[in-house]
Design an enzyme around this catalytic site. Structure first.
Site, short mmCIF file in Angstrom:
data_model
loop_
_atom_site.label_atom_id
_atom_site.label_comp_id
_atom_site.label_asym_id
_atom_site.label_seq_id
_atom_site.Cartn_x
_atom_site.Cartn_y
_atom_site.Cartn_z
N GLU A 165 4.77 1.74 6.68
CA GLU A 165 4.75 3.12 6.19
C GLU A 165 5.69 4.02 7.00
OE1 GLU A 165 0.64 4.36 6.09
OE2 GLU A 165 0.35 3.43 4.14
N GLU A 321 -1.42 -2.22 0.05
CA GLU A 321 -2.70 -1.80 0.65
C GLU A 321 -3.47 -0.91 -0.32
OE1 GLU A 321 -2.42 0.30 4.35
OE2 GLU A 321 -0.80 -0.97 5.08
C1 GAL Z 1 -2.38 2.91 5.83
C2 GAL Z 1 -1.80 2.09 6.96
C3 GAL Z 1 -2.78 1.06 7.48
C4 GAL Z 1 -4.13 1.68 7.67
C5 GAL Z 1 -4.58 2.29 6.37
C6 GAL Z 1 -5.94 2.90 6.44
O1 GAL Z 1 -1.75 4.12 5.69
O2 GAL Z 1 -0.63 1.43 6.56
O3 GAL Z 1 -2.30 0.53 8.69
O4 GAL Z 1 -4.03 2.66 8.65
O5 GAL Z 1 -3.69 3.30 6.02
O6 GAL Z 1 -6.28 3.57 5.26
#
Ligand code: GAL
Length: 689
Positions: A165, A321
């Site tokens: 990110e 994710e």
């Molecule tokens: C994302 C990030 C992850 C984790 C996740 C939690 O933004 O890439 O590492 O922090 O959020 O929601």
């Protein structure tokens, strides 16, 4: 080669046509470094149970891989990769550069970013990075080179995952490294100081620069900074991160060019111009954390996915994710409801995703995200989320044949990052104009009518679309405007909203009535603008006699060559046009001078066949409909996000893939129900001319 490795091969063979994997990839961020080895064994066993076939490894492992400057330790990672390969689980191997170790900033303070007020961030979390720091760049080069040398040829690795990110927590740094790099970027862009002064209009407020070194990042100023400088600083910062990404990419690609490479985006994320970024990845990936506590979250999530799918239309995309249930970083973290993890995964697949992964595999015991949901939660397999995880994994394993079918989208919405940066500036007539809201304003009725849209940059060829929507495209270069004009000339339909075509790429106003090079598509003259007080409405009447309302904004329009479709009926602008239709070349345009209310927008869209929707899905029913079109079948996705059972007429008889049942003319979906109907032998409805 791992079991899943073979899956990507079929994708690469067809790389020209948004090719995809044979099956939906399923998995998560996997952080074994947080656990003793005994847990790794259990992890791999449970991954098998859940049907996991792809995990992202190593994202935040720099401190373990390089515990001291120049001292490396890769054995543990090799063991993890061996274990995963042995179980046939593919690895998306990440570079660890988003979370530098404590020793780095303790020794080299300049790797830490500086905020607008001059305060340097401190160590103690992740992403405290000055992307322009030469030391950071050197150390990144060293760790990534070492990663490749130590484990790069491991059979488990299927993908490269660069950083994490980019720009998530600190999108803008204002330090001297940034100042220097900004000036170099400006010289590359403009060639001379004169050209910079010219582009930024520095005669205003006596801001002319006589030496390049006088140009500094837009730090704390007494009053508003020069908006053109602010705009270029945003362009520069997006490019600075991209430059660093390309350095990491070069190291990885030099070692294993055949592996797909990605970096995880954040959907509709303002600081990075993802159209520019997406051109540099082999597969676009995104993280989606739409808040289930907000109204219309499923619609907003769908919009995010449509944006992501459109960033690079030649490569596939995936969800890198999403939260299995809740996050932990909002003030109040509402979980997804029962079945919503599944419906939201199908939403992504309906919209073309080749994989749905989660953050994270196993819930942490300690640290900043210990209360974030995971596929394996603190209660382990006893937790309800585990049964959902296993059930979804099983179901996805059966969904092979639709994966090569592109999403059907005949409507485009035009979006641009430089426009976003420029129009959401404090110098605007309405500083509360939000690009995300403007996009959602026109997206929402289409989503509700089951009309799927692609998001396009104004630089893209639009010929394949039957209609194109242009909501508040304030910043537009002349070539971009010419692109839209020629699309209409050739027979396309465009709906342009207020505050479009106002400035060029330097944020300089096109003089004359507003609209500049877009004026041929407007059919009227925009003489001035009048934002409407919050809570008040604009009343008007359609040519059919019906009344309508809008809000937020009113253009002061004068009639020209277009046909007035709606006219204001009250207030200071009474009698003036508010919606104007024009034929131009072989095409047609609608200019909209206010933010039409939902009914009025539906009224307008009803005039345009491509925007009407031909589906039995009722707006407001909470049913999402998307179609993917394969060579010999159409796949109709129906997802019931509502709390009621819905009976939906289907386009034609077909086989419902999740139940294996032949359907007649309708399908009944329980709350959180999903149907994927395969209509075989129906010729793809692709636009031919
Ligand atoms: C994302 C990030 C992850 C984790 C996740 C939690 O933004 O890439 O590492 O922090 O959020 O929601």
């Amino acid at each position: 080669m791992t079991r899943s490795g073979a899956v990507w091969e079929s994708m690469l063979d067809q790389s020209e046509q948004r090719a995809v994997t044979r099956r939906v990839r399923y998995g998560a961020d996997y952080n074994p470094e947080q656990w003793p080895r005994a847990v790794w064994e259990e992890d791999v066993r449970l991954m098998g149970e859940a049907g996991v076939d792809l995990v992202t490894v190593g994202v935040f492992s720099w401190a373990l891989l390089e515990p001291k400057e120049g001292l490396y330790s890769f054995d543990w990672l090799r063991d993890v990769l061996d274990l995963l390969a042995g179980a046939g689980i593919g690895v998306d191997l990440a570079t660890p550069t988003a979370a530098p170790p404590a020793w780095l900033s303790a020794r080299y303070l300049d790797v830490l970013p500086v905020d607008r007020t001059g305060v340097r961030y401190s160590y103690g979390s992740r992403q405290s990075i000055c992307i322009c720091s030469p030391t950071y760049r050197e150390k990144v080069g060293a760790i990534v080179t070492r990663l490749v040398a130590e484990v790069g040829d491991h059979e488990a690795i299927e993908m490269w995952h660069v950083h994490n990110e980019y720009a998530c927590h600190v999108p803008y740094c204002y330090c001297d490294h940034h100042g220097r790099a900004f000036r170099q970027w400006l010289v590359r862009r403009y060639g001379s100081l004169d050209a910079i002064n010219q582009a930024w209009g520095t005669t205003f407020w006596s801001q002319s620069y006589t030496d390049l070194d006088q140009v500094v990042p837009p730090r704390m100023t007494a009053a508003v900074a020069n908006p053109a400088l602010e705009l270029d600083y945003k362009r520069f910062c997006s490019d600075a991160f991209l430059e660093e990404f390309l350095e990491e990419r070069a190291i990885l690609k030099a070692a294993r060019p055949e592996l797909l490479l990605t970096t995880n985006f954040m959907g509709l994320y303002k600081p990075l111009d993802y159209f520019r970024w997406a051109a540099q990845v082999d597969i676009v990936s995104t993280d989606n954390y739409t808040d289930p506590a907000t109204a219309e979250w499923q619609m907003r999530s769908a919009m995010d996915y449509d944006v992501v799918r459109g960033l690079n239309k030649k490569v596939p995309w995936m969800v890198m994710e999403q939260a299995p249930t809740r996050v932990n970083w909002r003030p109040h973290n509402v979980p997804k409801g029962p079945g919503h993890m599944r419906t939201m995964s199908y939403q992504a697949i309906a919209r073309g995703a080749t994989g749905v992964l989660f953050f994270q595999w196993r819930a942490s015991r300690k640290g900043a995200e210990m209360f974030h949901s995971a596929m394996v939660s603190h209660a382990g397999t006893a937790s309800p989320v585990w049964s959902e995880v296993v059930a979804l994994g099983k179901e996805l394993a059966g969904l092979e044949d639709l994966m090569s079918a592109p999403v059907e989208a005949k409507v485009a919405i035009v979006h641009s990052w430089p426009n976003w940066w420029a129009v959401e500036s404090p110098v605007q007539p309405a500083g509360d104009l939000s690009v995300a809201d403007q996009l959602f304003w026109v997206y929402r009725p289409l989503y509700e009518a089951g009309v799927t849209v692609d998001f396009c940059s104004p630089d893209e060829c639009l010929d394949r679309y039957e209609a194109v929507l242009v909501p508040s495209l304030y910043l537009l270069s002349e070539p971009q405007a010419a692109n839209l004009v020629s699309y209409v000339e050739a027979g396309g339909t465009v709906v342009v909203s207020f505050w479009s075509g106002i400035v060029d790429e330097h944020d300089a106003v096109y003089l004359g009535p507003y609209g500049g090079p877009l004026r041929p598509l407007m059919g009227c003259d925009v003489l001035d603008v009048a934002p409407i007080p919050v809570g008040e409405t604009l009343e008007f009447q359609w040519d059919s006699g019906e009344n309508g309302v809008g809000d937020f904004w009113a253009d002061v329009l004068a009639e020209r060559d277009g046909q007035v479709v709606a006219r204001i009926t009250r207030g200071a602008l009474s009698g003036r046009p508010v919606v104007v239709e024009t034929t131009y070349g072989r095409g047609r345009t609608y200019y909209v001078g206010c933010r039409l209310g939902p009914n009025a927008l539906a009224h307008l869209f009803a005039r345009v066949p491509a925007l009407r929707g031909k589906t039995s899905v009722q707006p407001g029913s909470g049913v999402e409909r998307v179609v993917r079109v394969g060579d010999d079948a159409r796949y109709e996705f129906l997802i019931n996000h509502s709390a009621e059972e819905r009976k939906i007429d289907v386009a034609a008889h077909g086989l419902e893939l999740l139940t294996g049942m032949e359907l007649g003319s309708f399908v009944a979906l329980k709350p959180a129900g999903v149907a994927i109907i395969r209509h075989a032998g129906i010729a793809p409805l692709r636009r031919t001319g």
